[in-house]
Design a protein around this motif. Structure first.
Motif, short mmCIF file in Angstrom:
data_model
loop_
_atom_site.label_atom_id
_atom_site.label_comp_id
_atom_site.label_asym_id
_atom_site.label_seq_id
_atom_site.Cartn_x
_atom_site.Cartn_y
_atom_site.Cartn_z
N UNK A 1 11.17 -121.32 40.63
CA UNK A 1 9.74 -121.24 40.39
C UNK A 1 9.05 -122.10 41.44
N UNK A 2 8.05 -121.55 42.06
CA UNK A 2 7.38 -122.26 43.14
C UNK A 2 5.87 -122.04 43.02
N UNK A 3 5.15 -123.05 42.53
CA UNK A 3 3.71 -122.90 42.35
C UNK A 3 2.97 -122.52 43.64
N UNK A 4 3.40 -123.04 44.78
CA UNK A 4 2.73 -122.70 46.02
C UNK A 4 2.92 -121.22 46.35
N UNK B 1 -9.06 -114.84 55.68
CA UNK B 1 -9.45 -116.10 56.32
C UNK B 1 -8.94 -116.18 57.76
N UNK B 2 -7.70 -115.77 58.00
CA UNK B 2 -7.12 -115.92 59.34
C UNK B 2 -7.42 -114.74 60.26
N UNK B 3 -7.92 -113.65 59.70
CA UNK B 3 -8.22 -112.46 60.49
C UNK B 3 -9.14 -112.74 61.69
N UNK B 4 -10.26 -113.47 61.51
CA UNK B 4 -11.12 -113.74 62.67
C UNK B 4 -10.45 -114.63 63.71
N UNK B 5 -9.49 -115.44 63.30
CA UNK B 5 -8.83 -116.36 64.23
C UNK B 5 -7.86 -115.60 65.13
N UNK B 6 -7.03 -114.75 64.52
CA UNK B 6 -5.99 -114.06 65.29
C UNK B 6 -6.46 -112.72 65.85
N UNK B 7 -7.53 -112.15 65.28
CA UNK B 7 -8.14 -110.98 65.86
C UNK B 7 -7.64 -109.63 65.41
N UNK B 8 -6.67 -109.58 64.54
CA UNK B 8 -6.17 -108.29 64.08
C UNK B 8 -5.53 -108.40 62.72
N UNK B 9 -5.61 -107.33 61.96
CA UNK B 9 -5.06 -107.33 60.60
C UNK B 9 -3.54 -107.56 60.61
N UNK B 10 -2.84 -106.90 61.52
CA UNK B 10 -1.38 -107.05 61.57
C UNK B 10 -1.00 -108.50 61.89
N UNK B 11 -1.72 -109.12 62.82
CA UNK B 11 -1.43 -110.51 63.17
C UNK B 11 -1.75 -111.43 62.00
N UNK B 12 -2.83 -111.15 61.28
CA UNK B 12 -3.19 -111.97 60.11
C UNK B 12 -2.12 -111.84 59.03
N UNK B 13 -1.64 -110.63 58.81
CA UNK B 13 -0.55 -110.41 57.84
C UNK B 13 0.69 -111.19 58.27
N UNK B 14 0.98 -111.18 59.58
CA UNK B 14 2.15 -111.90 60.08
C UNK B 14 2.02 -113.41 59.83
N UNK B 15 0.83 -113.94 60.02
CA UNK B 15 0.61 -115.37 59.80
C UNK B 15 0.85 -115.72 58.33
N UNK B 16 0.32 -114.94 57.42
CA UNK B 16 0.50 -115.22 56.00
C UNK B 16 1.96 -115.02 55.61
N UNK B 17 2.62 -114.05 56.21
CA UNK B 17 4.04 -113.85 55.94
C UNK B 17 4.85 -115.04 56.42
N UNK B 18 4.52 -115.57 57.61
CA UNK B 18 5.20 -116.76 58.12
C UNK B 18 4.97 -117.95 57.18
N UNK B 19 3.78 -118.07 56.65
CA UNK B 19 3.51 -119.13 55.68
C UNK B 19 4.39 -118.97 54.45
N UNK B 20 4.51 -117.75 53.97
CA UNK B 20 5.39 -117.47 52.83
C UNK B 20 6.82 -117.90 53.13
N UNK B 21 7.33 -117.52 54.30
CA UNK B 21 8.71 -117.87 54.66
C UNK B 21 8.91 -119.38 54.74
N UNK B 22 7.93 -120.06 55.28
CA UNK B 22 8.04 -121.53 55.37
C UNK B 22 8.04 -122.16 53.98
N UNK B 23 7.22 -121.63 53.10
CA UNK B 23 7.19 -122.16 51.73
C UNK B 23 8.51 -121.89 51.01
N UNK B 24 9.09 -120.74 51.25
CA UNK B 24 10.35 -120.38 50.61
C UNK B 24 11.48 -121.31 51.06
#
Length: 171
Positions: free
Chosen positions: A10-13, A27-50
């Motif tokens: 169980x992982x609250x984060x 939130x990150x879409x305007x920073x990275x400039x594309x939906x696919x890149x924003x999805x990749x950033x959030x996915x990387x965050x998920x992997x780091x949390x895991x």
């Protein structure tokens, strides 16, 4: 996409990330400039949390996730700019100016020594160093997240830097 991944505990984060994934991507879409890149950033965050040992010390999970996502997006943007800059420069370099295999091997070995030195540090010390140097967090933010004083954060960061420096000296 993330729901198919199996997280062994169980992982609250991670639960908070899954609940607010769309907001983090937006939130990150305007920073990275594309939906696919924003999805990749959030996915990387998920992997780091895991890969994290625990969520201890994170008192405001949603704020933590928004900050972490923004930092990862900014890191990605900086990385892309650096690759673009160096790619342009390297394209004009003569082969004799390219790094040698021995140089690359030495750099790889130095990186491994630094990684080993950081892995040998206590959890809070390593976490404070990574949050500050890699995540861009302030001493106050790190202190709040880890439940320690700002002066202890400073001591942890200095200890980690010393360990890295010593690892690079030992050849």
């Amino acid at each position: 996409m993330f729901e198919t991944c199996v997280v062994p505990r169980s992982c609250p984060l991670i639960d908070t990330l899954l609940l607010h994934r769309d907001a983090l991507v937006s939130q990150v879409l305007p920073i990275v400039g594309g939906r696919a890149q924003a999805e990749d950033v959030v996915h990387e965050l998920f992997l780091r949390l895991a890969r994290r040992d625990s969520d201890a010390g994170v008192r405001q999970p949603l704020a933590f996730l928004h900050r972490a996502a923004r930092n990862l997006a900014q890191d990605e943007l900086r990385h892309e700019r650096m690759v673009a800059r160096h790619g342009e420069r390297q394209s004009g370099l003569a082969p004799e100016h390219a790094p040698s295999a021995e140089h690359c091997s030495g750099e790889r070995q130095a990186l491994e020594r630094v990684q080993q030195a950081l892995a040998a540090l206590p959890r809070d010390c390593r976490a404070a160093f990574e949050m500050h140097r890699l995540g861009g967090y302030t001493h106050r933010e790190i202190a709040a997240a880890l439940g320690i004083s700002a002066s202890m954060v400073d001591k942890h960061i200095r200890r980690a830097l010393t360990a890295c420096r010593d690892a690079l000296r030992d050849e």
